[in-house]
Scaffold this motif. Structure first.
Motif, short mmCIF file in Angstrom:
data_model
loop_
_atom_site.label_atom_id
_atom_site.label_comp_id
_atom_site.label_asym_id
_atom_site.label_seq_id
_atom_site.Cartn_x
_atom_site.Cartn_y
_atom_site.Cartn_z
N VAL A 224 -9.54 -9.28 -32.67
CA VAL A 224 -9.73 -7.85 -32.36
C VAL A 224 -9.63 -7.62 -30.85
N ILE A 225 -10.30 -8.46 -30.09
CA ILE A 225 -10.26 -8.31 -28.63
C ILE A 225 -8.83 -8.51 -28.12
N THR B 212 -16.02 -15.03 -24.46
CA THR B 212 -14.93 -16.00 -24.43
C THR B 212 -13.63 -15.35 -24.88
N GLY B 213 -13.71 -14.53 -25.92
CA GLY B 213 -12.52 -13.83 -26.40
C GLY B 213 -11.94 -12.91 -25.34
N THR C 98 -3.64 -14.35 -33.17
CA THR C 98 -4.82 -14.91 -32.51
C THR C 98 -5.91 -15.22 -33.52
N MET C 99 -6.13 -14.30 -34.47
CA MET C 99 -7.16 -14.54 -35.48
C MET C 99 -6.85 -15.81 -36.27
N ILE C 100 -5.61 -15.98 -36.67
CA ILE C 100 -5.22 -17.17 -37.44
C ILE C 100 -5.35 -18.43 -36.59
N MET C 101 -4.83 -18.37 -35.36
CA MET C 101 -4.86 -19.54 -34.48
C MET C 101 -6.30 -19.94 -34.14
N VAL C 102 -7.15 -18.97 -33.86
CA VAL C 102 -8.54 -19.27 -33.51
C VAL C 102 -9.28 -19.84 -34.72
N ASP D 177 -4.92 -12.19 -20.02
CA ASP D 177 -3.47 -12.32 -19.93
C ASP D 177 -2.76 -11.33 -20.87
N ALA D 178 -3.36 -11.05 -22.02
CA ALA D 178 -2.76 -10.08 -22.94
C ALA D 178 -2.78 -8.67 -22.34
#
Length: 189
Positions: free
Chosen positions: A45-46, A110-111, A143-147, A117-118
């Motif tokens: 989300v962030i 942290t998010g 990002t959600m999937i990767m995290v 950078d985004a």
């Protein structure tokens, strides 16, 4: 931007969050999928919101820098890419105590730190003809999937893979920046 560029950008933007998630997963005794998914949702989300904020800031400045937009996108993407490569090549400064569990605020901080950078990429995207909603959604979902995967794989993979992922993400950003500049200078854009 075409689908491949959007997919590569989304992947590149998620690699630093993935690297952080690997560390978060390594810090937990036995991370459950629910903890990994919670972490992935917070980061995703962030990471989806920040490029929209950057895009809005860049759009406000677009009329003043239209002649230089391709150079701005190139410099931002390459600068961020080089920073990610440098960060991926540095060694950890020391051992940190393992937290008992990850609170929402720690994950959100942290998010946000991994999504700066985004936001900068969003500024660069304002100078291009980009559908920011679909691009931001792609960045957030990736990002959600990767995290989520990063947290689950954290104990197995450790910090070494996380640093390599950040290096790969930086190289991808540099490549996208170079492609944008090449397309503009060659008249293909």
């Amino acid at each position: 931007m075409n689908f491949a560029s959007t997919a590569l950008l989304a992947f590149a933007m998620s690699t630093d969050a993935f690297a952080a998630a690997v560390g978060k997963g390594a810090a937990l005794h036995k991370p459950r999928f629910s903890e990994a998914l919670k972490t992935g949702l917070i980061f995703g989300v962030i990471e989806a919101i920040t490029p929209v904020v950057g895009w809005g800031l860049g759009l406000a400045a677009a009329p003043y820098v239209a002649a230089w937009d391709h150079w701005i996108a190139f410099v931002l993407l390459c600068g961020l890419g080089l920073l990610m490569v440098r960060n991926g090549c540095t060694l950890p400064e020391g051992l940190q105590a393992k937290p008992a569990k990850h609170s929402f605020w720690v994950l959100a901080a942290t998010g946000f730190a991994t999504s700066i950078d985004a936001m900068a990429v969003g500024v660069g995207l304002a100078f291009l003809e980009v559908d920011i909603v679909s691009t931001a959604a792609a960045i957030g979902l990736t990002t959600m999937i990767m995290v989520t995967l990063g947290v689950m794989l954290g104990r197995v993979l450790g910090a070494i893979v996380g640093r390599r992922a950040e290096i790969a993400g930086g190289a991808i950003l540099i490549g996208i920046g170079a492609l944008i500049l090449f397309e503009h200078l060659s008249g293909a854009a």
